[in-house]
Design a protein around this motif. Structure first.
Motif, PDB file in Angstrom:
ATOM      1  N   CYS A 146       0.829  -1.205   0.000  1.00 26.86           N
ATOM      2  CA  CYS A 146       0.000   0.000   0.000  1.00 26.86           C
ATOM      3  C   CYS A 146       0.869   1.264   0.000  1.00 26.86           C
ATOM      4  CB  CYS A 146      -0.900  -0.021   1.236  1.00 26.86           C
ATOM      5  SG  CYS A 146      -1.939   1.432   1.404  1.00 26.86           S
ATOM      6  N   CYS A 149       0.078   3.079   3.632  1.00 24.06           N
ATOM      7  CA  CYS A 149       0.535   2.585   4.943  1.00 24.06           C
ATOM      8  C   CYS A 149       1.611   1.513   4.850  1.00 24.06           C
ATOM      9  CB  CYS A 149      -0.652   2.072   5.758  1.00 24.06           C
ATOM     10  SG  CYS A 149      -1.201   0.425   5.267  1.00 24.06           S
ATOM     11  N   CYS A 164      -5.832  -2.735   0.347  1.00 21.65           N
ATOM     12  CA  CYS A 164      -4.820  -2.837   1.396  1.00 21.65           C
ATOM     13  C   CYS A 164      -5.344  -3.703   2.545  1.00 21.65           C
ATOM     14  CB  CYS A 164      -4.448  -1.446   1.893  1.00 21.65           C
ATOM     15  SG  CYS A 164      -3.285  -1.524   3.267  1.00 21.65           S
ATOM     16  N   CYS A 167      -4.973  -0.857   5.952  1.00 19.49           N
ATOM     17  CA  CYS A 167      -5.844   0.312   6.133  1.00 19.49           C
ATOM     18  C   CYS A 167      -7.075   0.280   5.228  1.00 19.49           C
ATOM     19  CB  CYS A 167      -5.061   1.609   5.897  1.00 19.49           C
ATOM     20  SG  CYS A 167      -4.657   1.922   4.173  1.00 19.49           S
TER      21      CYS A 167
HETATM   22 ZN   LIG Z   1      -2.818   0.691   3.550  1.00 20.65          ZN
END
Ligand SMILES: [Zn+2]
Length: 307
Positions: A146, A149, A164, A167
């Motif tokens: 991702c 994050c 993801c 998150c």
């Molecule tokens: Zn993420």
């Protein structure tokens, strides 16, 4: 008084290489995991195998895409839905998978071909299928994590998203717009060559569209930055997917306002104004410079100018 002019007056859209796929991309099916399971299980489902982003084609004088059976594709391969084939083929499901092709080649007598060479060989819309597969599979390979994050992402929507695992952000395949333009002043057009081009090869100037910029502004900025040419009107001609890795080439004519060239030597080795006769000779292979091949949209630009 009525004005009879229509937005569609003028010449027809020109032929452009790497376009014309006959697949129905069938977006509504991508969102339904049940449909995808059913499509993958159909006896007429086939896969375009991309080995290191190179397609597997058939052998012979006129190679075609080698459409592999499900049993020929490793179970853990990244697999994406391309669409449904034309109604003449019964709307058969078509997928692409990233996988080593040595076994498939040995079994079926196919060949792994560089994607650019394959696009030039295939034509007739099949090059666009290779482009779709290459850009998508390349995006998956480069977006395992991702961007927000850093957690691992998982393929979704049959290959048209990644979600993801940390998150829950959803990421979508990118297409990067590139303007490619022929500056015209009077009866001359501007062509240039980058230092890495083959000897004597010239093309239309091009550059990536920047964030917060219109296509017209990108055309004007690139021509001024690379060659010192100020631009008046800009006219769109056509566009083309260019899967190296994920560009969309947007071709335009640009009205040049000055003839004196100021070269950005980081970008271009040479730029010159050429006449229609020069371009006709180059397209015919009899000029003192080489024009881009028919597959490239720069070829379409030059051809549209002299026709
Ligand atoms: Zn993420």
């Amino acid at each position: 008084m009525t004005d009879a002019r229509s937005p569609f007056d003028g010449p027809d859209q020109p032929w452009v290489g790497i376009t014309g796929s006959t697949l129905d991309r069938a977006d509504h099916l991508r969102r339904d995991p049940g449909s995808m399971v059913a499509l993958r299980s159909r006896p007429d489902a086939r896969w375009l195998v991309m080995d290191n982003l190179k397609p597997v084609l058939t052998q012979g004088e006129n190679p075609d895409i080698l459409w592999a059976h499900r049993s020929d594709v490793p179970h853990d391969a990244v697999s994406v839905f391309l669409g449904l084939s034309g109604s003449a083929d019964g709307g058969a499901p078509r997928f692409a998978a990233a996988a080593p092709a040595a076994d498939l080649v040995a079994l079926s007598g196919g060949q792994v071909i560089d994607a650019r060479a394959a696009a030039a060989m295939l034509g007739d819309g099949r090059a666009e299928i290779v482009a779709q597969a290459r850009s998508l599979l390349d995006w998956h390979a480069r977006h395992q994590f991702c961007a927000a994050c850093g957690a691992a992402t998982r393929l979704g929507k049959a290959g048209y998203s990644r979600t993801c695992q940390g998150c829950a952000a959803e990421h979508f395949p990118r297409t990067d717009p590139v303007v490619i333009m022929l500056a015209i002043k009077g009866d001359h057009a501007l062509v240039g060559r980058q230092p890495n081009f083959p000897k004597r090869f010239f093309s239309a100037l091009a550059g990536f569209v920047e964030p917060g910029e219109s296509l017209e502004e990108a055309v004007a900025r690139e021509l001024y930055e690379e060659a010192g040419i100020r631009v008046g009107k800009v006219r769109y001609l056509a566009s083309q997917p260019w899967p190296f890795p994920s560009s969309l080439m947007i071709a335009a004519f640009a009205e040049g306002l000055n003839l004196d060239i100021t070269l950005d030597t980081d970008e271009l080795e040479e730029a010159r104004w050429v006449t229609k006769d020069d371009v006709r000779a180059a397209l015919a292979g009899t000029g003192d410079w080489l024009a881009p091949p028919p597959m490239a949209i720069a070829h379409t630009l030059l051809k549209s100018w002299v026709c």
